[in-house]
Design a protein around this motif. Structure first.
Motif, mmCIF file in Angstrom:
data_model
loop_
_atom_site.group_PDB
_atom_site.id
_atom_site.type_symbol
_atom_site.label_atom_id
_atom_site.label_comp_id
_atom_site.label_asym_id
_atom_site.label_seq_id
_atom_site.Cartn_x
_atom_site.Cartn_y
_atom_site.Cartn_z
ATOM 1 N N PHE A 183 -1.702 4.323 12.273
ATOM 2 C CA PHE A 183 -2.008 3.133 11.482
ATOM 3 C C PHE A 183 -1.305 1.905 12.054
ATOM 4 O O PHE A 183 -1.889 0.821 12.158
ATOM 5 C CB PHE A 183 -1.586 3.331 10.028
ATOM 6 C CG PHE A 183 -2.495 4.219 9.234
ATOM 7 C CD1 PHE A 183 -3.872 4.141 9.357
ATOM 8 C CD2 PHE A 183 -1.974 5.140 8.338
ATOM 9 C CE1 PHE A 183 -4.711 4.961 8.623
ATOM 10 C CE2 PHE A 183 -2.801 5.955 7.583
ATOM 11 C CZ PHE A 183 -4.178 5.870 7.735
ATOM 12 N N SER A 214 -3.005 -1.534 13.870
ATOM 13 C CA SER A 214 -2.756 -2.880 13.346
ATOM 14 C C SER A 214 -2.296 -3.846 14.419
ATOM 15 O O SER A 214 -2.055 -5.015 14.133
ATOM 16 C CB SER A 214 -1.707 -2.814 12.229
ATOM 17 O OG SER A 214 -2.179 -2.030 11.145
ATOM 18 N N ARG A 245 -0.473 4.529 5.184
ATOM 19 C CA ARG A 245 -0.996 3.178 5.431
ATOM 20 C C ARG A 245 -0.099 2.140 4.759
ATOM 21 O O ARG A 245 0.190 1.083 5.333
ATOM 22 C CB ARG A 245 -2.427 3.086 4.905
ATOM 23 C CG ARG A 245 -3.157 1.785 5.220
ATOM 24 C CD ARG A 245 -3.351 1.593 6.717
ATOM 25 N NE ARG A 245 -4.293 0.538 7.001
ATOM 26 C CZ ARG A 245 -5.561 0.739 7.355
ATOM 27 N NH1 ARG A 245 -6.025 1.969 7.472
ATOM 28 N NH2 ARG A 245 -6.353 -0.264 7.618
ATOM 29 N N THR A 297 2.117 -0.602 6.934
ATOM 30 C CA THR A 297 1.855 -2.027 6.731
ATOM 31 C C THR A 297 3.127 -2.765 6.334
ATOM 32 O O THR A 297 3.410 -3.856 6.831
ATOM 33 C CB THR A 297 0.777 -2.225 5.655
ATOM 34 O OG1 THR A 297 -0.421 -1.551 6.047
ATOM 35 C CG2 THR A 297 0.469 -3.701 5.451
ATOM 36 N N ALA A 308 1.337 -7.037 0.952
ATOM 37 C CA ALA A 308 0.424 -6.725 2.064
ATOM 38 C C ALA A 308 0.125 -5.234 2.117
ATOM 39 O O ALA A 308 -1.011 -4.822 2.392
ATOM 40 C CB ALA A 308 1.041 -7.192 3.382
ATOM 41 N N THR A 368 -2.431 -4.260 -0.499
ATOM 42 C CA THR A 368 -3.771 -4.688 -0.092
ATOM 43 C C THR A 368 -4.373 -3.730 0.928
ATOM 44 O O THR A 368 -5.518 -3.276 0.777
ATOM 45 C CB THR A 368 -3.724 -6.106 0.493
ATOM 46 O OG1 THR A 368 -3.282 -7.019 -0.518
ATOM 47 C CG2 THR A 368 -5.092 -6.544 0.995
ATOM 48 N N GLU A 369 -3.604 -3.390 1.964
ATOM 49 C CA GLU A 369 -4.146 -2.546 3.024
ATOM 50 C C GLU A 369 -4.366 -1.107 2.566
ATOM 51 O O GLU A 369 -5.366 -0.483 2.925
ATOM 52 C CB GLU A 369 -3.221 -2.581 4.245
ATOM 53 C CG GLU A 369 -3.253 -3.895 4.989
ATOM 54 C CD GLU A 369 -4.658 -4.280 5.394
ATOM 55 O OE1 GLU A 369 -5.371 -3.441 5.981
ATOM 56 O OE2 GLU A 369 -5.063 -5.413 5.098
ATOM 57 N N ARG A 386 -7.469 -1.163 0.399
ATOM 58 C CA ARG A 386 -8.677 -1.297 1.214
ATOM 59 C C ARG A 386 -9.007 0.028 1.897
ATOM 60 O O ARG A 386 -10.181 0.429 1.960
ATOM 61 C CB ARG A 386 -8.478 -2.400 2.256
ATOM 62 C CG ARG A 386 -9.689 -2.560 3.197
ATOM 63 C CD ARG A 386 -9.489 -3.683 4.209
ATOM 64 N NE ARG A 386 -9.535 -4.972 3.545
ATOM 65 C CZ ARG A 386 -8.525 -5.812 3.459
ATOM 66 N NH1 ARG A 386 -7.358 -5.476 3.997
ATOM 67 N NH2 ARG A 386 -8.649 -6.966 2.858
ATOM 68 N N TYR A 387 -7.991 0.701 2.387
ATOM 69 C CA TYR A 387 -8.185 1.983 3.075
ATOM 70 C C TYR A 387 -8.858 3.004 2.155
ATOM 71 O O TYR A 387 -9.836 3.661 2.544
ATOM 72 C CB TYR A 387 -6.822 2.487 3.547
ATOM 73 C CG TYR A 387 -6.791 3.918 4.032
ATOM 74 C CD1 TYR A 387 -7.335 4.271 5.253
ATOM 75 C CD2 TYR A 387 -6.183 4.921 3.268
ATOM 76 C CE1 TYR A 387 -7.290 5.571 5.710
ATOM 77 C CE2 TYR A 387 -6.130 6.221 3.718
ATOM 78 C CZ TYR A 387 -6.680 6.548 4.929
ATOM 79 O OH TYR A 387 -6.639 7.844 5.369
ATOM 80 N N ALA A 442 -10.867 -4.304 13.158
ATOM 81 C CA ALA A 442 -9.424 -4.303 13.423
ATOM 82 C C ALA A 442 -9.145 -3.988 14.885
ATOM 83 O O ALA A 442 -8.256 -4.579 15.506
ATOM 84 C CB ALA A 442 -8.728 -3.293 12.512
ATOM 85 N N ASP A 499 -11.133 3.002 14.781
ATOM 86 C CA ASP A 499 -10.146 1.955 14.519
ATOM 87 C C ASP A 499 -9.140 1.756 15.638
ATOM 88 O O ASP A 499 -8.461 0.727 15.694
ATOM 89 C CB ASP A 499 -9.355 2.283 13.241
ATOM 90 C CG ASP A 499 -10.179 2.104 11.986
ATOM 91 O OD1 ASP A 499 -10.973 1.154 11.940
ATOM 92 O OD2 ASP A 499 -10.022 2.902 11.049
#
Length: 459
Positions: free
Chosen positions: A52, A56, A261, A265, A282, A285-286, A289-290, A355, A390
């Motif tokens: 992950f 990023s 994740r 992050t 953050a 959020t990530e 979303r995942y 990404a 990804d």
């Protein structure tokens, strides 16, 4: 400058075996027979967290223990294929931990766990220096013993950047002074001995305060699943961070991997100088979303490529694959795709996700969103299917797709292709097809910014 994140923790080899069940074993108590149609291997544990972080855009080094066996070698190949720098500690005895899921119809029928027992040695000075010089350190504990090694704990206590500790109930306590611990609610109860009684937020607040004091941590972020996270830090009242609007995971969504994740992050954000509250926001959020986008299912092979590949192989055909960003589809892309399709009986395109493109090409890319790029490719008669990945390179997706032929355009040479050695492992071949000169996405963008200058050779 790209942040350097050092991930420290236990790695394991995850394998998903997908198939169909149409009959029961004749000599057992009604157990189903799984007819395998596809399988995928990926790095699990701290390897997933490192994956992950690498996806990023961070520079990632992974300190772990790897047994000297076939599964360990495959695991090392998967990790280095993602651009992760490996620092394996010497081990004695034991085997690589593997988790094998047998799946049908999107459900896991059975999980087989095997391996373990390896005893890691103290880290060399190079690892101590690596941890001391990191912008941030992510400790991903899976309870297999690595985080109990005295020399490694000493190195972590002297980390140069903030330390994020993602705990496991079977693992040891964190070293003093970590910037952020990231347990989920179940882990928090196990680590503190709190039964979690009372209202949910009150229980999370109570447990987080206890853990922060016991571990002498600067902050504890308790992940609350679909409800985000609760941050306990120096302030008197905790900070509750719900998922952003539109990213609330649907009921029944697979949360597997969301904690990794979240922690990855947060570590990257802290490495970039974010406040703890900003890093946790953050991370919420990530992670949300995942899960909302499919979670672990997005890291498994998709059904369509498997069907195409399985059908082609069943008929004795040749599976061809190629890859790229395909940000602005142009004549050079079409020439490569058509040439690739002529080399076999089906063509699967490995497409860099948004990404992945951003990490490779920099800010402002891609110009065309992932869903649109995939739709355009699927509309081409020479493309049989598309699979999105990804990572910065397609090596992980190739490891389960296992094409007979891997194709690159003529602007590459064999020496520049790290995928070549990987493809050869299963008897595949890497080839280069002619590239149509004067066409590239970068040149197209530059021409547009230059006032519409016509591309060389274009009409």
């Amino acid at each position: 400058m790209t942040a350097h994140v050092v991930v420290v923790g236990d790695v394991l080899l995850d394998r998903d075996v997908d198939g169909t069940t149409t009959r029961l074993v004749p000599d057992g108590p009604g157990a189903p027979v799984l007819d395998e149609t596809s399988s995928v291997e990926r790095a699990g544990g701290a390897g997933l967290a490192a994956s992950f972080a690498a996806a990023s855009g961070a520079r990632v080094s992974l300190v772990t223990a790897l047994a000297d066996d076939e599964a360990g070698a495959r695991l090392a190949g998967l990790l280095t294929g993602l651009g992760i720098e490996l620092f394996p500690l010497p081990v004695t005895g034991g085997t690589t931990v593997e988790k094998i899921r047998l799946r049908a119809g999107g459900r896991t029928l059975l999980r087989l766990d095997r391996g373990g027992g390896a005893t890691p040695a103290d880290p060399p000075d190079a690892v101590t220096d690596l941890v001391a010089g990191a912008d941030a350190v992510l400790v991903s504990c899976y309870g297999n013993g690595l985080l109990r090694v005295p020399g490694l704990r000493h190195a972590l206590a002297g980390a140069g950047g903030p330390v994020v500790w993602d705990p496991h109930p079977r693992g040891p306590i964190a070293v003093p002074g970590v910037a952020l611990a990231t347990p989920n609610e179940g882990e928090l109860r196990a680590l503190t001995g709190d039964d979690g009684g009372g209202r949910r937020l009150a229980a999370a607040t109570r447990g987080a305060q206890r853990l922060r004091q016991h571990w002498r941590a600067s902050a504890v972020a308790v992940t609350l699943g679909a409800d985000g996270a609760l941050l306990s830090h120096a302030a008197a009242a905790p900070l509750v961070l719900p998922p952003p609007h539109g990213l609330v995971p649907p009921p029944g969504a697979d949360p597997c991997g969301a904690g990794d994740r979240f922690a990855a992050t947060a570590a990257i954000a802290l490495a970039d100088g974010a406040l703890t509250s900003e890093a946790v926001a953050a991370a919420v959020t990530e992670a949300s979303r995942y899960v909302a986008e499919g979670g672990a299912a997005t890291r498994r092979p998709r059904a369509e490529p498997h069907d195409v590949v399985a059908h082609t192989r069943a008929a004795g055909g040749t599976v061809v694959a190629t890859g790229g960003c395909f940000d602005l589809l142009h004549a050079g892309h079409i020439a490569t795709l058509e040439a690739a399709r002529r080399l076999g009986d089906c063509l699967v395109v490995c497409l860099n996700s948004d990404a992945s493109v951003a990490g490779l090409k920099g800010p402002g890319r891609p110009l065309t969103p992932q869903a649109d790029r995939e739709r355009v490719l699927r509309g081409l008669s020479c493309v049989d299917d598309v699979v999105v990945f990804d990572e910065s390179t397609p090596e992980a997706v190739l490891s389960w797709l296992r094409p007979d032929v891997w194709v690159k355009g003529g602007d590459y040479t064999g020496a520049e292709l790290p995928e070549s050695a990987l493809v050869e492992r299963w008897g595949g071949q890497t080839v280069v097809v002619p590239y149509l000169g004067g066409r590239s996405t970068t040149a197209t963008i530059a021409a547009v910014r230059d006032g519409g200058r016509q591309l060389e050779g274009a009409s």
